[in-house]
Design a protein around this motif. Structure first.
Motif, PDB file in Angstrom:
ATOM      1  N   LEU A  52      -2.172   4.484 -16.055  1.00  0.00           N
ATOM      2  CA  LEU A  52      -3.226   4.615 -15.045  1.00  0.00           C
ATOM      3  C   LEU A  52      -4.258   3.500 -15.166  1.00  0.00           C
ATOM      4  CD1 LEU A  52      -3.641   8.465 -15.092  1.00  0.00           C
ATOM      5  CD2 LEU A  52      -2.898   7.090 -13.135  1.00  0.00           C
ATOM      6  N   ALA A  53      -4.616   3.129 -16.387  1.00  0.00           N
ATOM      7  CA  ALA A  53      -5.573   2.035 -16.582  1.00  0.00           C
ATOM      8  C   ALA A  53      -5.014   0.727 -16.029  1.00  0.00           C
ATOM      9  CB  ALA A  53      -5.917   1.884 -18.060  1.00  0.00           C
ATOM     10  N   GLU A  54      -3.734   0.463 -16.269  1.00  0.00           N
ATOM     11  CA  GLU A  54      -3.116  -0.766 -15.751  1.00  0.00           C
ATOM     12  C   GLU A  54      -3.056  -0.749 -14.221  1.00  0.00           C
ATOM     13  OE1 GLU A  54      -2.188  -3.678 -17.224  1.00  0.00           O
ATOM     14  OE2 GLU A  54      -3.271  -2.786 -18.904  1.00  0.00           O
ATOM     15  N   LEU A  55      -2.692   0.390 -13.653  1.00  0.00           N
ATOM     16  CA  LEU A  55      -2.649   0.486 -12.189  1.00  0.00           C
ATOM     17  C   LEU A  55      -4.030   0.273 -11.586  1.00  0.00           C
ATOM     18  CD1 LEU A  55      -0.266   3.542 -11.708  1.00  0.00           C
ATOM     19  CD2 LEU A  55       0.201   1.173 -11.069  1.00  0.00           C
ATOM     20  N   LEU A  56      -5.034   0.905 -12.170  1.00  0.00           N
ATOM     21  CA  LEU A  56      -6.391   0.771 -11.641  1.00  0.00           C
ATOM     22  C   LEU A  56      -6.935  -0.639 -11.830  1.00  0.00           C
ATOM     23  CD1 LEU A  56      -7.856   4.213 -12.716  1.00  0.00           C
ATOM     24  CD2 LEU A  56      -7.188   3.491 -10.412  1.00  0.00           C
ATOM     25  N   LYS A  57      -6.561  -1.297 -12.921  1.00  0.00           N
ATOM     26  CA  LYS A  57      -6.991  -2.687 -13.115  1.00  0.00           C
ATOM     27  C   LYS A  57      -6.422  -3.575 -12.017  1.00  0.00           C
ATOM     28  CE  LYS A  57      -5.964  -3.476 -17.493  1.00  0.00           C
ATOM     29  NZ  LYS A  57      -5.840  -4.117 -18.810  1.00  0.00           N
ATOM     30  N   LYS A  58      -5.172  -3.330 -11.634  1.00  0.00           N
ATOM     31  CA  LYS A  58      -4.522  -4.162 -10.621  1.00  0.00           C
ATOM     32  C   LYS A  58      -5.140  -3.985  -9.239  1.00  0.00           C
ATOM     33  CE  LYS A  58      -0.175  -4.639 -12.968  1.00  0.00           C
ATOM     34  NZ  LYS A  58       1.264  -4.470 -12.945  1.00  0.00           N
ATOM     35  N   ILE A  59      -5.692  -2.804  -8.967  1.00  0.00           N
ATOM     36  CA  ILE A  59      -6.260  -2.577  -7.640  1.00  0.00           C
ATOM     37  C   ILE A  59      -7.767  -2.745  -7.610  1.00  0.00           C
ATOM     38  CG2 ILE A  59      -4.400  -1.045  -6.935  1.00  0.00           C
ATOM     39  CD1 ILE A  59      -6.360   1.298  -7.337  1.00  0.00           C
ATOM     40  N   LYS A  82       0.823  -1.207   0.000  1.00  0.00           N
ATOM     41  CA  LYS A  82       0.000   0.000   0.000  1.00  0.00           C
ATOM     42  C   LYS A  82       0.858   1.257   0.000  1.00  0.00           C
ATOM     43  CE  LYS A  82      -4.136  -1.816   2.107  1.00  0.00           C
ATOM     44  NZ  LYS A  82      -5.086  -1.681   3.190  1.00  0.00           N
ATOM     45  N   ILE A  83       0.355   2.250  -0.703  1.00  0.00           N
ATOM     46  CA  ILE A  83       0.978   3.574  -0.735  1.00  0.00           C
ATOM     47  C   ILE A  83      -0.092   4.567  -0.328  1.00  0.00           C
ATOM     48  CG2 ILE A  83       2.020   5.334  -2.201  1.00  0.00           C
ATOM     49  CD1 ILE A  83       2.941   3.056  -4.035  1.00  0.00           C
ATOM     50  N   ASN A  84       0.215   5.426   0.614  1.00  0.00           N
ATOM     51  CA  ASN A  84      -0.734   6.454   1.037  1.00  0.00           C
ATOM     52  C   ASN A  84      -0.654   7.634   0.076  1.00  0.00           C
ATOM     53  OD1 ASN A  84      -1.703   5.109   3.327  1.00  0.00           O
ATOM     54  ND2 ASN A  84       0.092   5.725   4.488  1.00  0.00           N
ATOM     55  N   THR A  85      -1.663   7.761  -0.770  1.00  0.00           N
ATOM     56  CA  THR A  85      -1.718   8.843  -1.748  1.00  0.00           C
ATOM     57  C   THR A  85      -3.168   9.081  -2.134  1.00  0.00           C
ATOM     58  OG1 THR A  85      -0.769   9.672  -3.815  1.00  0.00           O
ATOM     59  CG2 THR A  85      -1.443   7.366  -3.787  1.00  0.00           C
ATOM     60  N   THR A  86      -3.399  10.150  -2.866  1.00  0.00           N
ATOM     61  CA  THR A  86      -4.738  10.413  -3.384  1.00  0.00           C
ATOM     62  C   THR A  86      -4.739  10.083  -4.873  1.00  0.00           C
ATOM     63  OG1 THR A  86      -4.250  12.700  -3.998  1.00  0.00           O
ATOM     64  CG2 THR A  86      -5.054  12.306  -1.738  1.00  0.00           C
ATOM     65  N   LEU A  87      -5.923   9.959  -5.431  1.00  0.00           N
ATOM     66  CA  LEU A  87      -6.028   9.696  -6.864  1.00  0.00           C
ATOM     67  C   LEU A  87      -5.437  10.859  -7.655  1.00  0.00           C
ATOM     68  CD1 LEU A  87      -6.962   7.872  -9.144  1.00  0.00           C
ATOM     69  CD2 LEU A  87      -9.228   8.918  -8.951  1.00  0.00           C
ATOM     70  N   GLY A  88      -5.665  12.065  -7.196  1.00  0.00           N
ATOM     71  CA  GLY A  88      -5.106  13.243  -7.870  1.00  0.00           C
ATOM     72  C   GLY A  88      -3.590  13.240  -7.880  1.00  0.00           C
ATOM     73  N   GLU A  89      -2.970  12.863  -6.771  1.00  0.00           N
ATOM     74  CA  GLU A  89      -1.512  12.781  -6.706  1.00  0.00           C
ATOM     75  C   GLU A  89      -0.982  11.695  -7.625  1.00  0.00           C
ATOM     76  OE1 GLU A  89      -1.059  12.145  -2.518  1.00  0.00           O
ATOM     77  OE2 GLU A  89      -0.717  14.268  -2.107  1.00  0.00           O
ATOM     78  N   LEU A  90      -1.698  10.572  -7.692  1.00  0.00           N
ATOM     79  CA  LEU A  90      -1.293   9.478  -8.570  1.00  0.00           C
ATOM     80  C   LEU A  90      -1.342   9.922 -10.029  1.00  0.00           C
ATOM     81  CD1 LEU A  90      -0.526   6.487  -8.962  1.00  0.00           C
ATOM     82  CD2 LEU A  90      -2.981   5.995  -9.025  1.00  0.00           C
ATOM     83  N   ILE A  91      -2.434  10.575 -10.421  1.00  0.00           N
ATOM     84  CA  ILE A  91      -2.575  11.057 -11.797  1.00  0.00           C
ATOM     85  C   ILE A  91      -1.478  12.071 -12.118  1.00  0.00           C
ATOM     86  CG2 ILE A  91      -4.041  12.420 -13.339  1.00  0.00           C
ATOM     87  CD1 ILE A  91      -6.458  11.045 -11.908  1.00  0.00           C
TER      88      ILE A  91
END
Length: 68
Positions: A43-50, A9-18
């Motif tokens: 981003l699509a690959e990261l979101l698919k994994k989670i 896990k990484i503590n971040t927001t979706l906005g920071e990730l983007i």
């Protein structure tokens, strides 16, 4: 056997990730369209994994070019 999901896990927001993915994409590519495509794919690959196997993430979105 159970895996320790909290170790990844990484503590971040979706906005920071983007913002971070976009920054790296624009550093990698001099062409803005290519950078947007690269950021979208990452981003699509990261979101698919989670998303625990959601099939709706990563599908073609009308109006966006597909890279082959």
């Amino acid at each position: 056997m159970k895996t320790n999901r909290s170790a990844n896990k990484i503590n971040t927001t979706l906005g920071e990730l983007i913002a971070t993915v976009s920054e790296f994409a624009f550093d990698y590519s001099a062409d803005p369209r290519e950078a947007y495509d690269l950021a979208r794919l990452v981003l699509a690959e990261l979101l698919k994994k989670i998303s625990f196997g959601s099939e709706s993430i990563g599908r073609y979105v009308p109006g966006t070019p597909l890279l082959h």
